[in-house]
Design an enzyme around this catalytic site. Structure first.
Site, PDB file in Angstrom:
ATOM      1  N   SER A 208      15.814  16.641 -26.754  1.00 46.99           N
ATOM      2  CA  SER A 208      15.518  17.795 -27.944  1.00 46.99           C
ATOM      3  C   SER A 208      14.514  17.307 -28.109  1.00 46.99           C
ATOM      4  O   SER A 208      13.301  17.439 -27.413  1.00 46.99           O
ATOM      5  CB  SER A 208      16.272  17.674 -29.425  1.00 46.99           C
ATOM      6  OG  SER A 208      16.375  18.517 -30.611  1.00 46.99           O
ATOM      7  N   HIS A 342      24.803  20.124 -29.210  1.00 50.42           N
ATOM      8  CA  HIS A 342      23.411  19.788 -28.881  1.00 50.42           C
ATOM      9  C   HIS A 342      23.208  18.006 -28.328  1.00 50.42           C
ATOM     10  O   HIS A 342      23.710  17.123 -29.341  1.00 50.42           O
ATOM     11  CB  HIS A 342      22.772  20.009 -29.628  1.00 50.42           C
ATOM     12  CG  HIS A 342      20.879  19.995 -29.947  1.00 50.42           C
ATOM     13  ND1 HIS A 342      20.179  20.129 -28.326  1.00 50.42           N
ATOM     14  CD2 HIS A 342      20.056  19.531 -30.498  1.00 50.42           C
ATOM     15  CE1 HIS A 342      18.848  19.614 -28.805  1.00 50.42           C
ATOM     16  NE2 HIS A 342      19.054  19.369 -29.725  1.00 50.42           N
TER      17      HIS A 342
END
Ligand code: NAG
Ligand code: NAG
Ligand code: NAG
Ligand code: NAG
Length: 396
Positions: A208, A342
């Protein structure tokens, strides 16, 4: 001069040293709109890149353009960088002195349970989100200590990097992380007899926001042999122009104007360019191109629109053309799959390809197949819409 030109002129005072024989960028850049992905193979002055030597110059130019306009300056190695390994063997303390100011930070080291080493190692920004093979060491750098990333309003100029270089240094948080990772590697080299890490077999990874940082580290630190940005999205392996296009088509994707309001990942002056990304003389396919021909495996998530998987896919396909020009297309791979959370590592094709990249770049297994451009859904990138340049043969 308008404000932007002033800013660019100021930034030009502190640029990196160029390879000899390369033409220099002008002090004031004339930014002109290009709605497609700019050619890796055309110099700022319009001349073509036809040879490997010219690519080295173009590479310097791209590096400088990123530092002037987007990342801020990444300072060179200061005169004094040293390392010390802890008594229990589980960490290294890096000490850096610049102009009578000194900072130090500590990175943890975890060795494989078996074997003597020296071991290849994965440097992870903040922590690991990829599986660590049993024969690979892990080094975790707490990069947030080097430059904070809590918010756009509070984090600018906060962290050890700025204690050393001053709060007003142009380096963004990501530029400071590149610098910090480079100093960590300096310190590992300094202490090479006292640890069991093979400093010629280093990978970097992060997910990320830390995936965005990972790609920057790989782009600017040539001692990294394998770069693995995971779900880095916009501002990482994705392209500004492609994200903007997706947003224009109604997708809820992170874009340049939003990203600068969220955090300090980019230099302060970049905020003045985010509403005109077509004017940037680069896009992130060229950040990918800076990693070439070293190993690069881009992992992204097909099911999270905010990351802009279509953008990361197209940007990777475009960046891979630099590898192709250098005769090393199979040194760069991209795998974009869905059906996981995620930053949860997917146990699908991505896992298989990841292993191949580890084998090839950390263990020099030349039969590992890393010729990979994969997504488990159609991400619909039309090259002809975005790429109006051809790929020269630059390899000797
Ligand atoms: C900037 O580039 C544009 C388009 O190439 C050109 O028309 C213009 O003259 C240039 N301006 C300067 C100051 O060089
Ligand atoms: C940083 O810049 C601000 C605004 O120009 C200035 O007031 C301040 O003194 C500078 N700080 C340092 C440490 O140079
Ligand atoms: C960005 O532009 C604004 C408005 O023109 C200006 O006040 C500001 O100083 C610029 N930012 C930087 C970092 O130069
Ligand atoms: C090298 O990679 C190939 C293909 O993935 C694999 O079959 C082989 O076992 C690997 N060799 C070693 C020594 O790991």
């Amino acid at each position: 001069m308008n404000t932007l030109q002033l800013l660019l002129a100021f930034a030009a005072l502190s640029v990196t040293v160029w390879a000899q024989g390369c033409s220099r960028l002008p002090r004031n850049l004339n930014l002109t709109a290009n709605p497609r992905l700019p050619s890796p193979f055309t110099f700022y002055n319009g001349r073509p890149v036809r040879t490997a030597a010219q690519w080295n110059c173009r590479r310097e130019e791209i590096s400088e353009l990123f530092q002037r306009l987007e990342s801020g300056e990444i300072p060179p190695k200061p005169r004094s960088v040293s390392g010390s390994i802890s008594k229990d063997d589980n960490s290294i303390t890096v000490k850096v002195t610049h102009r009578r100011r000194t900072i130090s930070f500590t990175a943890s080291i975890k060795y494989p349970e078996e074997g003597k080493g020296p071991f290849p190692a994965i440097i992870a920004l903040g922590g690991t989100t990829v599986p660590i093979p049993s024969n690979v060491a892990t080094i975790i750098i707490q990069h947030d200590q080097i430059a904070q990333q809590q918010s756009a309003t509070l984090s600018r100029g906060v962290g050890l990097f700025y204690d050393l270089y001053g709060k007003n240094h142009t380096a963004s948080a990501m530029a400071a992380w590149v610098w910090g990772t480079s100093r960590l590697i300096d310190a590992l080299e300094d202490t090479s007899r006292r640890h069991r890490i093979n400093t010629r077999r280093l990978a970097v990874t992060g997910c990320s926001r830390n995936g965005k940082g990972t790609l920057m580290v790989g782009a600017f630190e040539p001692r990294i042999v394998l770069t693995i940005p995971q779900e880095s999205g916009t501002g990482g392996a994705g392209c500004w122009r492609l994200a903007k296009d997706l947003q224009n088509r109604g997708e809820n994707v992170q874009t340049a104007p939003q990203i600068v309001t969220e955090n300090v990942w980019f230099t302060a002056g970049f905020a003045n360019l985010t509403s005109r990304v077509d004017d940037l003389p680069f896009d992130h396919h060229l950040l990918t191109g800076l990693v070439a021909p070293r190993g690069l495996f881009v992992i992204d998530h097909a099911g999270i629109n905010w990351l802009g998987p279509k953008s990361t896919y197209g940007c990777s396909v475009a960046g891979r053309k630099v590898y192709e020009a250098l005769g090393a297309a199979d040194h760069m791979g991209v795998s974009i799959t869905g059906n996981h959370n995620h930053c949860q590592f997917p146990e699908d094709k991505t896992g298989e390809y990841y292993t191949a990249f580890i084998d090839k770049f950390l263990f020099r297994n030349s039969s590992a197949d890393t010729d990979i451009v994969y997504s488990d859904v159609d991400l619909g990138f039309k090259e002809e819409d975005w790429i109006d340049w051809k790929v020269p043969k630059l390899a000797k």
